[in-house]
Design a protein around this motif. Structure first.
Motif, mmCIF file in Angstrom:
data_model
loop_
_atom_site.group_PDB
_atom_site.id
_atom_site.type_symbol
_atom_site.label_atom_id
_atom_site.label_comp_id
_atom_site.label_asym_id
_atom_site.label_seq_id
_atom_site.Cartn_x
_atom_site.Cartn_y
_atom_site.Cartn_z
ATOM 1 N N MET A 1 -6.532 11.002 -5.810
ATOM 2 C CA MET A 1 -5.597 10.197 -5.034
ATOM 3 C C MET A 1 -6.242 9.645 -3.757
ATOM 4 O O MET A 1 -5.943 8.528 -3.326
ATOM 5 C CB MET A 1 -4.355 11.024 -4.663
ATOM 6 N N ASN B 1 -8.305 6.674 -4.797
ATOM 7 C CA ASN B 1 -7.408 5.543 -5.055
ATOM 8 C C ASN B 1 -6.941 4.905 -3.743
ATOM 9 O O ASN B 1 -6.952 3.683 -3.586
ATOM 10 C CB ASN B 1 -6.219 6.026 -5.877
ATOM 11 N N PHE B 2 -6.535 5.747 -2.795
ATOM 12 C CA PHE B 2 -6.079 5.232 -1.499
ATOM 13 C C PHE B 2 -7.213 4.560 -0.741
ATOM 14 O O PHE B 2 -7.042 3.489 -0.151
ATOM 15 C CB PHE B 2 -5.495 6.368 -0.660
ATOM 16 N N ARG C 1 -8.029 1.114 -1.902
ATOM 17 C CA ARG C 1 -6.973 0.171 -1.521
ATOM 18 C C ARG C 1 -6.989 -0.102 -0.023
ATOM 19 O O ARG C 1 -6.906 -1.247 0.417
ATOM 20 C CB ARG C 1 -5.613 0.744 -1.940
ATOM 21 N N ILE D 1 0.821 -1.210 0.000
ATOM 22 C CA ILE D 1 0.000 0.000 0.000
ATOM 23 C C ILE D 1 0.855 1.260 0.000
ATOM 24 O O ILE D 1 0.342 2.372 -0.150
ATOM 25 C CB ILE D 1 -0.940 -0.014 1.228
ATOM 26 N N HIS E 1 0.350 3.720 -2.941
ATOM 27 C CA HIS E 1 -0.933 4.437 -2.903
ATOM 28 C C HIS E 1 -0.906 5.539 -1.844
ATOM 29 O O HIS E 1 -1.460 6.629 -2.067
ATOM 30 C CB HIS E 1 -2.058 3.448 -2.618
#
Length: 757
Positions: A77, A80-81, A84, A30, A33
């Motif tokens: 972003m 996206n994080f 995840r 991770i 990310h």
């Protein structure tokens, strides 16, 4: 005040950059990310810093563009994080497409703003004595805010949902990030609706970034770890004691409480209790592991103690823990297993293998002392089992074993060999043949109302060569015993050379050859012959004797005897006949394979070899080329011209003639020059005897090259490894035979091998 916020934002930007680089270098999946999300926070913070610091309208507008577009990038972003971090996979791709489309529209409308002024504009105002360009929002800015807030609330929902659904011990990793996002949203909302000059939400969002950095890469649920470690320690079978730096026990699990006989919570008494059980062993400093035995004999208890020091970051000792594993059951089981591995299960005496091992050890330990071995056999023991049953027979064997324990003096090694036979090894000076004869002559076994007089015979071999294997020694003692097997007046016999002549193995097998051929106890075993591509193209037929009493007999057990007395001719004819029958069956089954058979020098004395072979192939309808004939150089040692004529005639009849063992004996180039052969069998054994490996390989290569030049097929036998096979293939050898491909096997196994190829 504006200057202060510029300093704060600068510090935040630098901190975010350091965290982003660190996250990028993290080995956690991770980390990438997290790094992208941190990079996404930098543009909006940077844009706000430019707006606050600048008094120029152009630079201020540039700051607003960096701020608004940076917010879009930050939202991408963050999405996206979030996906995840929260483990969302199902609809993630479709959501990303929608968000990218909305963001693209926002990006385009900001690019058009300098021309249409539909998104925002600025107006100068005075703040802290300097010009500050305040934002004037239009409908385009409203679209930007609605889109960002929509994405923002979706992220809040995801984190809230994960926090509710996760176990309490894990919920904090979601709730902390959720709280920071809410605070950032509130701060951003206050900034928008109160018309503040400085967007303090950027500070909150930066803090959010730092929290994400920590919880994603470094956070560990310590309460969960503590609970898990406590549960693991409590449920472990080993006794665990935890001590502080003052050697005071602060905690112990249930097995430890039972071991040290502690009352619950009375851990401070653990140290003196352990000292009482294990002595000073428990007080050894440092990390160590020791085995400890308490008690003796059947009451013995076995423990394994292991101590590990607990050190802090400064390498000073904070305490230590001691694990005590009770290995008594394991050790008892291991000792029982070892006993059963070395002792006979029925009698408790040494088994044959361990008896041999102990004899080897004794002879090696006392090389200058004279020893004897004795072979004891119960006469007609099968009769005991037939009359009284196996249970009484087992009882009789136990009684004899007990008698050996009583009669054998200290220093004597004894055990059960197999079935009703026992073995003894003792110093020669303790050998009392009269005493043993008295014991062996009459041994009454009583069990309830049944009794039987056991008669035992003993053969003795005086060890003159301590390097002999004990199995050979007992064979000689057994040979001595066999000489009195039918003599009811003798019970003990000592081995000597004259006895060996009386009990001739040669006589034993020679008298049974006719019956063995008639009953087909002599069977062909086939050893595969392969070509350069590894395909089985034929085999060599080798004789084996499956004796009804003696079991499997290798050629070395009877071939030399028959070669000496001339009976080898009968064996060879039998093998030729068996081989022709196999080839005839293969012909019907469509197997295109050849078989090689041996021709002994004695065959030429006792039969017309050419006539017999031709008659056999005609009788069974076998092609002569499928029956290959192997000869050795000894065939040509007498009456060479006549033998050459016979071999030439056989070749004219269509047989393939092979010269066997070329290179292993005294084969000469002159012999190879005079006789006509089709196949030259090269023995790899001469390579093993050579001290110059390269020289031997050169000779081998030359022989193969020479055979090829003479139009003779080269077949190398004794191939034992892949390296040899590859080397010989590279030298141009055509055929191969050896244990690398297969040992000689029964016909059925050979056929299965061919079918599986």
């Amino acid at each position: 005040m504006r200057f202060v916020f510029v300093i704060i934002f600068s510090i935040l930007i630098l901190a975010l950059l350091v965290c982003a680089i660190t996250a990028w270098r993290s080995k956690k999946s991770i980390g990438v990310h997290v790094s992208l999300m941190l990079y996404g926070l930098i543009p909006p913070v940077t844009g706000n810093m430019i707006i606050i610091a600048s008094s120029s309208e152009t630079i201020s507008k540039l700051g607003y563009y960096v701020y608004f577009l940076g917010m879009d990038f930050m939202m991408l972003m963050v999405i996206n994080f979030t996906f995840r971090y929260c483990g969302i996979h199902g609809q993630a791709a479709k959501i990303r497409v929608l968000v990218h489309a909305l963001m693209s529209l926002d990006f385009i409308q900001y690019l058009l703003n300098p021309f249409f002024h539909h998104a925002f504009d600025t107006q100068p105002i005075m703040v802290d004595g300097r010009v500050y360009h305040d934002l004037i929002s239009h409908w385009g800015q409203t679209y930007h805010r609605v889109m960002d807030y929509g994405i923002f609330f979706a992220m809040l929902f995801i984190f809230a949902y994960k926090g509710i659904k996760s176990p309490r011990i894990y919920a904090e990793r979601y709730y902390v990030i959720l709280t920071s996002m809410i605070l950032g949203g509130i701060a951003e909302t206050i900034f928008i609706f109160t018309d503040q000059t400085v967007d303090i939400a950027m500070i909150v969002f930066a803090v959010y970034g730092f929290l994400v950095f920590y919880f994603s890469l470094y956070y560990r649920p310590m309460r969960l770890l503590d609970r898990m470690l406590a549960n693991i320690a409590s449920e472990m079978p080993e006794a665990l004691f935890f001590f502080d730096a003052n050697n005071t026990c602060i905690w112990a699990n249930e097995p430890a409480i039972r071991l040290a006989n502690l009352r619950e919570g009375m851990f401070e008494k653990a140290a003196p209790q352990l000292k009482r059980i294990f002595g000073s062993l428990q007080q050894k400093p440092g990390d160590w592991k020791e085995n400890y035995v308490s008690g003796e004999g059947e009451k013995a208890r076995y423990f394994e103690l292991e101590q590990h020091m607990i050190r802090n970051k400064k390498e000073s000792v904070d305490g230590y823990f001691l694990s005590v594993r009770d290995r008594t059951e394991e050790q008892n089981a291991l000792q029982k297993e070892r006993f059963l591995a070395t002792h006979d299960r029925l009698t408790g005496l040494y088994n044959r293998e361990y008896l041999y091992e102990k004899i080897r050890e004794r002879l090696k330990k006392e090389p200058d002392r004279n020893y004897v071995v004795a072979y004891i056999d119960i006469k007609d023991f099968k009769l005991v089992n037939d009359i009284f049953g196996n249970e009484f027979g087992d009882f009789a064997l136990k009684q004899l074993a007990n008698r050996l324990r009583v009669e054998c003096s200290r220093g004597t090694i004894y055990g059960r060999l197999v079935s009703d036979t026992f073995g003894i090894c003792m110093p020669e000076e303790r050998l009392d043949t009269e005493r043993f004869a008295q014991i062996m002559s009459r041994f009454v076994v009583k069990n309830d109302d049944r009794s039987f007089d056991l008669i035992t015979h003993m053969g003795i071999y005086k060890i003159t060569d301590a390097t002999l294997d004990p199995s050979v020694m007992f064979d000689r003692a057994r040979m001595a015993m066999s000489s009195i097997k039918d003599d009811y007046r003798s019970f003990v016999a000592i081995y000597d050379d004259e006895m060996r002549k009386k009990v001739l193995w040669e006589r034993h097998i020679s008298t049974q050859l006719d019956q063995a051929i008639q009953e087909k106890q002599l069977v062909p075993y086939l050893q595969p012959i392969v070509n350069a591509s590894g395909k089985i193209v034929g085999a060599e037929a080798l004789v084996r004797w499956i004796h009804p009493e003696d079991g499997f007999l290798s050629p070395g057990a009877f071939i030399p005897v028959f070669e000496k007395n001339g009976m080898i001719a009968q064996v060879d004819q039998h093998m030729w006949r068996e081989t022709c029958q196999i080839l005839a069956r293969w012909k019907e089954e469509g197997r295109d394979l050849f078989l090689s058979v041996n021709i002994s020098p004695q065959d030429f004395y006792f039969m017309n070899v050419e006539s017999v072979l031709c008659e056999m192939v005609r009788k069974y309808g076998v092609e002569t080329g499928k029956l290959r004939l192997e000869i050795t150089e000894t065939v040509m040692m007498t009456d060479e011209e006549k033998r050459i004529r016979i071999l030439d005639q056989l070749r004219e009849d269509g047989f393939i003639v092979e010269m066997d063992d070329f290179g292993s004996g005294y084969s000469s180039m002159n012999l190879l020059k005079d006789i006509h052969i089709d196949v030259l069998k090269i023995d790899m054994a001469f390579l093993k005897k050579s001290e110059n490996d390269q020289k031997a390989k050169t000779i081998l290569h030359s022989i193969i090259h020479m055979s090829d030049a003479l139009g003779i097929t080269a077949l190398t036998e004794g191939v034992e490894s892949e390296d040899q096979y590859l080397t010989l293939t590279g030298m141009g050898c055509s055929l191969f035979q050896g244990y690398y491909f297969s040992k000689p096997v029964p016909v059925e196994e050979f056929e299965a091998m061919v079918d599986q190829a």
